[in-house]
Design a protein around this motif. Structure first.
Motif, PDB file in Angstrom:
ATOM      1  N   THR A   1      -4.900   2.485  -9.637  1.00 40.10           N
ATOM      2  CA  THR A   1      -6.194   2.709  -8.541  1.00 40.10           C
ATOM      3  C   THR A   1      -6.463   4.114  -8.858  1.00 40.10           C
ATOM      4  OG1 THR A   1      -5.710   0.914  -7.119  1.00 40.10           O
ATOM      5  CG2 THR A   1      -7.105   2.683  -6.526  1.00 40.10           C
TER       6      THR A   1
ATOM      7  N   TRP B   1      -7.207   3.116   1.303  1.00 39.17           N
ATOM      8  CA  TRP B   1      -6.767   4.387   0.845  1.00 39.17           C
ATOM      9  C   TRP B   1      -8.075   5.130   0.576  1.00 39.17           C
ATOM     10  CZ3 TRP B   1      -2.755   6.904   2.290  1.00 39.17           C
ATOM     11  CH2 TRP B   1      -1.559   6.346   2.364  1.00 39.17           C
TER      12      TRP B   1
ATOM     13  N   LYS C   1      -1.169   1.269  -6.842  1.00 41.86           N
ATOM     14  CA  LYS C   1      -1.682   2.690  -6.208  1.00 41.86           C
ATOM     15  C   LYS C   1      -1.896   3.521  -7.569  1.00 41.86           C
ATOM     16  CE  LYS C   1       1.591   1.431  -4.223  1.00 41.86           C
ATOM     17  NZ  LYS C   1       2.402  -0.138  -3.815  1.00 41.86           N
ATOM     18  N   THR C   2      -1.035   3.693  -8.500  1.00 43.70           N
ATOM     19  CA  THR C   2      -1.189   4.586  -9.717  1.00 43.70           C
ATOM     20  C   THR C   2      -2.299   4.108 -10.581  1.00 43.70           C
ATOM     21  OG1 THR C   2       0.620   3.247 -10.902  1.00 43.70           O
ATOM     22  CG2 THR C   2       1.277   5.328  -9.875  1.00 43.70           C
TER      23      THR C   2
ATOM     24  N   VAL D   1      -2.734   5.111   5.921  1.00 46.60           N
ATOM     25  CA  VAL D   1      -3.575   4.415   5.203  1.00 46.60           C
ATOM     26  C   VAL D   1      -4.503   3.691   6.593  1.00 46.60           C
ATOM     27  CG1 VAL D   1      -1.867   2.430   5.783  1.00 46.60           C
ATOM     28  CG2 VAL D   1      -3.571   2.183   3.953  1.00 46.60           C
TER      29      VAL D   1
ATOM     30  N   MET E   1       0.911  -1.265  -0.021  1.00 49.78           N
ATOM     31  CA  MET E   1       0.125   0.042  -0.020  1.00 49.78           C
ATOM     32  C   MET E   1       0.783   1.462  -0.083  1.00 49.78           C
ATOM     33  SD  MET E   1      -2.996  -1.105  -0.032  1.00 49.78           S
ATOM     34  CE  MET E   1      -4.123  -0.057   0.560  1.00 49.78           C
TER      35      MET E   1
ATOM     36  N   LEU F   1       3.529   4.188  -1.356  1.00 51.21           N
ATOM     37  CA  LEU F   1       3.739   4.497  -2.802  1.00 51.21           C
ATOM     38  C   LEU F   1       5.305   4.296  -3.009  1.00 51.21           C
ATOM     39  CD1 LEU F   1       1.748   7.723  -2.642  1.00 51.21           C
ATOM     40  CD2 LEU F   1       1.212   5.909  -4.130  1.00 51.21           C
TER      41      LEU F   1
END
Length: 477
Positions: free
Chosen positions: A78, A100, A75-76, A115, A51, A53
């Motif tokens: 999502t 997140w 992450k990117t 988070v 989770m 970055l």
């Protein structure tokens, strides 16, 4: 969306998943999407790292089967599609969940980026995927990635239009994933294929090389050595449209057609990274449009190939380009030969052609065959002045041959070019011109049919021609 989904699926494949389910729902204007796999799952520490970055240094050496690169994909991917990411993972009979929520971070900016750690009671409040959570609890291990607050559908559109757009995005994503992961979806004999479905509808592998066809030409593979690592290059020449059905030819053309989709297809650990490019080593030409070259690179060469964050682009170093240029100079000949051979064969199919191909001083021209039986049957009945007029008409037709239009149509979709249909009455009228002449030569029925089948349009209508001659023979008797 298709690139974002592929990024999440990369993680599932790295986690050795055998089955991946993508589920989505419009949910009365509050759409959600979930990717669930049966991979090895994550512990608390691993999930927390996932989770984060930029959780990995892209220069670190990875396992050979790792499809990741920067530790940014989840992450990117999502945040390019939604504002709320929930990840639920099970490993060794223990379930961990984290979340997140960009809206929550915005509303509580003084707390920074933190988070959320979800408890079992929090999971019970997630109303979108209770069946998926139940299925995960019954599995030995696995992970669910849930997207909510999807914000790439224009707010100013009506709900009906936005729902339609979501469905179109999913349909486009399906086609993309079937191509990107085709070597996982159809692993080959003796290997276990990956199963991916969207709302329980299985994805079908889209092999851009049509390797299942006997008409596909597989040229010798070659190796390019870089930094003691091997890059494998496997060229293919796809079947000419006369060698496969119209449906099969259309299927393997791909979006944009054969001309657009020729070139190199670069795979990183069997996952397609970039497709249909010659890296400016040669132009995309009509005669090379059936050539596609598979390049397999290991993830240990990411740095020299300049793999981008989205894993949808790559650029080979000069040392590799030199090797590729040498290979395609050999492959180019094979691809062009397919078309040149076809042109030669088409020339000799009809024994009495209407058109002759003439080469003079390196220039090609097409001339009407003045000795064609149909033309001769008319000229023999005309006087000198009428024959002169007919010759002028034929020269005008030759001069107006639509070469530019024909080449353009043939280049874009050769399978769509067809001969005009001649119905039975029209065919009977044409045959009636020849029948009396052949009977005057005392030819029997079989010889008449044999002669007629050397001439178009009778040659393309064999059964109907034989039927008409049978009828004429009865009437003649």
């Amino acid at each position: 969306m298709e690139t974002a989904l592929a990024d999440v699926i990369d993680n599932s494949i790295t986690a050795k998943a055998k089955k991946i389910n993508i589920d989505f729902s419009w949910n009365d204007g509050l759409p959600w999407l979930a990717i669930q796999d049966d991979g090895c799952g994550m512990s608390y520490e691993t999930l927390l790292l996932a989770m984060k970055l930029g959780s990995f240094n892209p220069l670190d050496e990875r396992k050979a089967n790792d499809l990741g690169r920067f530790g940014l994909g989840l992450k990117t991917a999502t945040f390019s599609q939604c504002r709320k990411l929930t990840v639920i993972s099970k490993k060794q009979d223990t379930v961990h969940a984290m979340e997140w929520d960009l809206d929550s971070i915005k509303d509580n900016s003084e707390q920074g980026w933190r988070v959320s750690i979800l408890e079992e009671t929090d999971l019970e409040l997630i109303k979108e995927i209770p069946n998926l959570i139940t299925a995960l609890n019954e599995q030995e291990s696995g992970t669910i990635v849930l997207w909510r607050k999807l914000d790439r559908l224009d707010d100013f559109d009506s709900l009906k239009v936005r729902e339609k757009k979501l469905n179109e995005l999913i349909d486009h994503s399906r086609n993309h994933l079937e191509l990107i992961f085709h070597r996982f979806l159809a692993a080959g004999p003796g290997k276990q294929s990956l199963k991916i479905s969207i709302n329980s509808d299985p994805l079908i592998a889209r092999d851009p090389f049509n390797m299942s066809s006997n008409a596909t030409i597989e040229l010798p593979s070659q190796i390019i050595q870089v930094d003691s690592k091997k890059i494998q290059v496997q060229p293919y020449v796809l079947p000419h449209y006369t060698k496969v059905s119209a449906e099969e030819y259309e299927k393997y053309a791909g979006d944009g057609g054969y001309l657009h989709n020729q070139g190199f297809y670069v795979y990183r650990n069997k996952r397609l990274i970039i497709k249909s490019t010659w890296f400016r080593l040669m132009p995309k030409e009509e005669l090379t449009k059936l050539i596609r070259v598979r390049i397999d690179i290991p993830n240990s060469l990411d740095h020299i190939w300049k793999i981008d964050v989205k894993k949808s682009n790559a650029s080979p170093p000069e040392a590799v380009k030199r090797g590729l240029k040498q290979i395609i100079s050999e492959v180019e000949y094979s691809g062009k030969r397919v078309f040149k051979q076809k042109g030669y064969k088409l020339e000799s199919q009809i024994l009495e052609p209407f058109w002759h191909r003439k080469i003079s001083s390196g220039k090609v021209s097409y001339l009407i065959n003045r000795q064609h039986p149909m033309i001769m049957s008319i000229t023999n009945q005309l006087d000198t002045q009428s024959n002169t007029s007919l010759s002028a008409i034929l020269k005008s037709i030759e001069a107006s041959f639509p070469s530019d239009l024909y080449f353009n149509d043939f280049a874009n979709s050769p399978e769509s070019i067809d001969k005009p249909v001649v119905d039975e009455d029209e065919l009977k009228g044409i045959i009636s011109m020849f029948y009396p002449l052949f009977k005057a030569e005392n030819l029997d029925k079989d010889k008449i049919i044999s002669k007629l089948l050397q001439i178009e349009p009778m040659a393309s209508n064999r059964k109907t021609t034989a039927k008409i001659i049978e009828q004429m023979e009865l009437n003649y008797d």
